[in-house]
Write a protein that holds these residues in place. Structure first.
Motif, mmCIF file in Angstrom:
data_model
loop_
_atom_site.group_PDB
_atom_site.id
_atom_site.type_symbol
_atom_site.label_atom_id
_atom_site.label_comp_id
_atom_site.label_asym_id
_atom_site.label_seq_id
_atom_site.Cartn_x
_atom_site.Cartn_y
_atom_site.Cartn_z
ATOM 1 N N ILE A 175 24.034 37.031 25.285
ATOM 2 C CA ILE A 175 23.149 36.229 25.984
ATOM 3 C C ILE A 175 22.456 35.183 25.175
ATOM 4 O O ILE A 175 21.837 35.352 24.036
ATOM 5 N N LYS A 176 22.593 33.996 25.547
ATOM 6 C CA LYS A 176 22.137 32.871 24.905
ATOM 7 C C LYS A 176 21.089 32.273 25.398
ATOM 8 O O LYS A 176 20.838 31.889 26.865
ATOM 9 N N THR A 177 20.008 31.850 24.767
ATOM 10 C CA THR A 177 18.852 31.231 25.065
ATOM 11 C C THR A 177 18.889 29.669 24.843
ATOM 12 O O THR A 177 19.289 29.297 23.521
ATOM 13 N N VAL A 178 18.907 28.776 25.704
ATOM 14 C CA VAL A 178 18.961 27.360 25.580
ATOM 15 C C VAL A 178 17.767 26.744 26.043
ATOM 16 O O VAL A 178 17.184 27.166 27.200
ATOM 17 N N ARG A 179 17.175 25.932 25.162
ATOM 18 C CA ARG A 179 16.139 25.329 25.367
ATOM 19 C C ARG A 179 16.232 23.766 25.019
ATOM 20 O O ARG A 179 16.702 23.418 23.916
ATOM 21 N N ARG A 180 15.925 23.114 25.832
ATOM 22 C CA ARG A 180 16.280 21.441 25.886
ATOM 23 C C ARG A 180 17.411 21.380 25.444
ATOM 24 O O ARG A 180 17.777 20.520 24.559
ATOM 25 N N ARG A 181 18.603 22.072 25.914
ATOM 26 C CA ARG A 181 19.917 21.720 25.716
ATOM 27 C C ARG A 181 20.370 22.095 24.251
ATOM 28 O O ARG A 181 21.410 21.666 23.825
ATOM 29 N N ARG A 182 19.394 22.885 23.602
ATOM 30 C CA ARG A 182 19.777 23.369 22.318
ATOM 31 C C ARG A 182 19.819 24.959 22.333
ATOM 32 O O ARG A 182 19.102 25.339 22.969
ATOM 33 N N LEU A 183 20.809 25.394 21.760
ATOM 34 C CA LEU A 183 20.913 26.895 21.581
ATOM 35 C C LEU A 183 20.068 27.292 20.690
ATOM 36 O O LEU A 183 20.048 27.167 19.550
ATOM 37 N N VAL A 184 19.025 28.180 21.219
ATOM 38 C CA VAL A 184 17.814 28.621 20.325
ATOM 39 C C VAL A 184 17.950 30.058 19.722
ATOM 40 O O VAL A 184 17.625 30.402 18.734
#
Ligand SMILES: [Zn+2]
Length: 477
Positions: free
Chosen positions: A336-345
Motif C-alpha cells: 500500500i503506497k500513500t501518495v500525497r501531492r504526487r509524492r510517495l510518502v
C-alpha cells in the motif's frame, strides 16, 4: 419571626440532605476511601491493529469469466487417428511435423505429427511451399492460417513492420517508414494481434510459478484524431470513463501471464485472476502480490477458496453455516503506497491471506522483500512498447480495441521473442566471437524459455509463420 427562623433552618437541612444525596449518586466523582487522588481515567477503547482472522463469506462471489469459460477452451474431437508410416518412396527431406491438415472434415484435420502431410515444392516459383494431406488429398500453402497468408507484400517487409509495432512505434510512423498506407498497417496489426493471442494461448498453459504480481496502470485511450477532439477534451472525457491496463507477471521468470484492458472494477479483477488461473497448472497456488486495490481480495478468494464448516461454539442450537474461506496454501500480501501531492510518502505492507513468515519464506528464495516493483517496471515497459498506451500520443490505434491489439502483440513479443537479461543462462564455456569483441558468455533466454514453455528464442518471422493448431496436441513420444 419564629416561623422565619424555623423556615431557614428547614431550608438549610434540606440543602444539606440534597448535597449528600447528590454526592452519593455521582459515581465518577466519588473519592475512594483511603486514596488521596482520583483513579486514572480509563484509556479510550482502541481498535486493535492486529490483523483479524478472515471471517469467511456465506456465499461464493460470482465471476462472470468462470460462468462463460467452458465453451471457449478448444478441445480435441477425440483420440487422434493412427499414424501414417510411409512404406514406399525415398525418405522425406522436408520436416512437416509442425503442419496439420486445415480441412475440418478430414479425419486428420487439426492433428500434428501423424505423417499425413507431404511437401509439394514451390508451385510456379512462389515464395511459399505447398503441402498436401495424403488422407484427404487436399493441398494448402505453408502459410495457411497465418497473417502472412495471401499477402502481396514482401514477407520481410510485413515482419519488420510488425517488429516496429511491437517495439512501440505508432501506426502512422510504421506506415511512413515502410511506405505503406496507415490503414494497411492497421489491418496488419488486427490480423497479427489475433494470431499473437492464439499463439500465446497455445503455449501458455500449465505454467508453474511461485509468485504472481498483479497491477493496473492507467491507460490514456485518447480519441484525439487530427482536429476531431482537442486533447484536453479527450482527457476530460476519459476521466469519466477511465481505462486501465491490467497485467499479471511472474517476477522470477518475467513471464507475462496475462494483459487485459478494462475498467478498475471487481468484474475486471475477477477476469484477470480468472485468466491467471487458466494459465497456471492445476493445483498451483502461488504467492500473490498486488497494490492496495481492495477488489483483488474478492477475486482471489473466488478462485482460490473452499467451503469450510466452522466448529460449533455451543452445544445447543443449529450448527453454524459453512463459510467460503481461502485455501490454506493461499498467500496474498498488498503493498500500500500513500501518495500525497504526487509524492510517495509511505509504503506499507499488509498480509491479507497466509502468514508473514510463509510469505517471507517464498520471497527469501529470491532474496526479495514484499514488493510489486517488477510489475510496476513492466508498466513502464508496456508504455514504451505499446504506442497506444503511452501518454499523450496520437496514433491511429486509440480505442479500447486498438490497445488490446497492441497489448496482444506485446504479450507474445515479450514472452517469446525478447530475451530478458535477468533470466539469461551462463554458457558452459565462453564462445569467442568472430570480431574483436569480448567472448560471448551468456545464453540469451526469453521468459517463456525460463518458464520451460519453449526451447528457443523465437524470431517474429517464426511466430508469424507458426500455424497454431486448433486444439492442444497430445505430448508426442
Ligand atoms: Zn486432410
Amino acid at each position: 419571626m419564629i416561623s422565619d427562623l424555623f423556615f431557614y433552618q428547614l431550608l438549610l437541612v434540606g440543602l444539606l440532605w440534597l448535597c449528600l444525596m447528590l454526592h452519593g449518586m455521582w459515581p465518577s466523582e466519588r473519592v475512594m476511601p483511603g486514596s488521596t487522588r482520583p483513579p486514572p481515567p480509563l484509556p479510550p477503547r482502541k481498535r486493535s491493529s492486529d490483523p483479524q482472522p478472515f471471517p469467511g463469506l456465506t456465499r461464493t462471489p460470482p465471476c462472470g469469466a468462470c460462468e462463460q469459460a467452458h465453451e471457449h477452451v478448444p478441445q480435441p474431437p477425440g483420440c487422434p487417428p493412427p499414424r501414417i508410416v510411409p512404406t514406399r518412396g525415398r525418405r522425406r527431406q522436408v520436416d512437416t511435423s509442425r503442419h496439420f491438415c486445415p480441412d475440418p472434415d478430414c479425419l486428420y484435420g487439426g492433428w500434428l505429427g501423424l505423417g499425413n502431410i507431404r511437401a509439394n515444392g514451390h508451385p510456379s516459383g512462389g515464395p511459399w511451399r505447398q503441402l498436401y494431406c495424403t488422407d484427404c488429398g487436399g493441398s494448402f500453402q505453408e502459410t495457411h492460417g497465418t497473417p502472412l497468408h495471401g499477402k502481396r507484400v514482401v514477407p520481410e517487409r510485413l515482419v519488420w513492420a510488425v517488429g516496429a509495432l511491437a517495439e512501440g512505434l505508432g501506426i502512422r510512423a510504421v506506415a511512413r517508414v515502410f511506405e505503406v498506407d496507415p490503414n494497411t498497417v492497421r489491418e496488419w496489426l488486427v490480423e497479427v494481434a489475433d494470431h499473437a493471442a492464439a499463439f500465446s494461448q497455445y503455449f501458455l498453459h500449465d505454467v508453474r510459478v511461485t509468485q504472481v504480481q498483479l497491477d493496473e496502470l492507467f491507460a490514456l485511450l485518447s480519441a484525439v484524431q487530427a482536429g476531431e477532439v482537442s486533447e484536453a477534451a479527450a482527457i476530460t472525457r476519459l476521466s469519466r470513463a477511465p481505462h486501465w491496463v491490467w497485467a499479471a507477471l511472474d517476477p522470477v521468470t518475467k513471464l507475462l501471464l496475462t494483459v487485459e484492458v478494462g475498467d478498475r472494477t471487481l468484474a475486471m479483477a475477477q477476469r484477470v485472476v480468472h485468466q491467471v488461473v487458466q494459465v497456471l497448472a492445476p493445483g498451483c497456488v502461488p504467492l500473490f502480490l498486488t497494490d492496495g486495490f481492495t477488489e483483488y481480495t474478492t477475486a482471489l478468494l473466488t478462485h482460490y477458496g473452499q467451503w469450510v464448516q466452522p466448529p460449533r461454539r455451543q452445544d445447543k442450537g443449529p450448527a453454524p453455516k459453512p463459510r467460503w474461506m481461502p485455501l490454506p496454501g493461499l498467500l496474498y500480501a498488498q503493498v500500500i503506497k500513500t501518495v500525497r501531492r504526487r509524492r510517495l510518502v509511505r509504503v506499507t505492507h499488509r498480509v491479507v491471506f497466509g502468514t508473514l513468515e510463509a510469505i517471507q519464506q517464498v520471497l527469501a528464495a529470491c532474496g526479495w522483500q514484499i514488493n510489486t516493483a517488477f510489475v510496476e517496471r513492466l508498466n513502464l515497459t508496456i508504455r514504451q512498447h505499446g504506442a497506444a498506451v503511452g501518454r499523450r500520443v496520437s496514433t491511429l490505434c486509440k480505442g479500447e480495441d486498438g490497445v488490446r491489439q497492441q497489448l496482444a502483440l506485446y504479450h507474445m513479443y515479450s514472452n517469446f521473442c525478447l530475451p530478458h537479461t535477468s533470466v539469461r543462462q551462463p554458457l558452459p564455456r565462453p564462445e569467442p566471437t568472430h570480431g574483436t569483441g569480448s567472448a560471448k558468455r551468456w545464453q540469451p533466454q526469453t521468459p517463456a524459455m525460463a518458464a520451460g514453455l519453449t526451447d528457443h528464442v523465437w524470431t517474429l518471422r517464426e511466430v508469424l509463420l507458426f500455424r497454431v493448431p486448433p486444439w492442444p496436441q497430445p505430448v508426442q513420444v
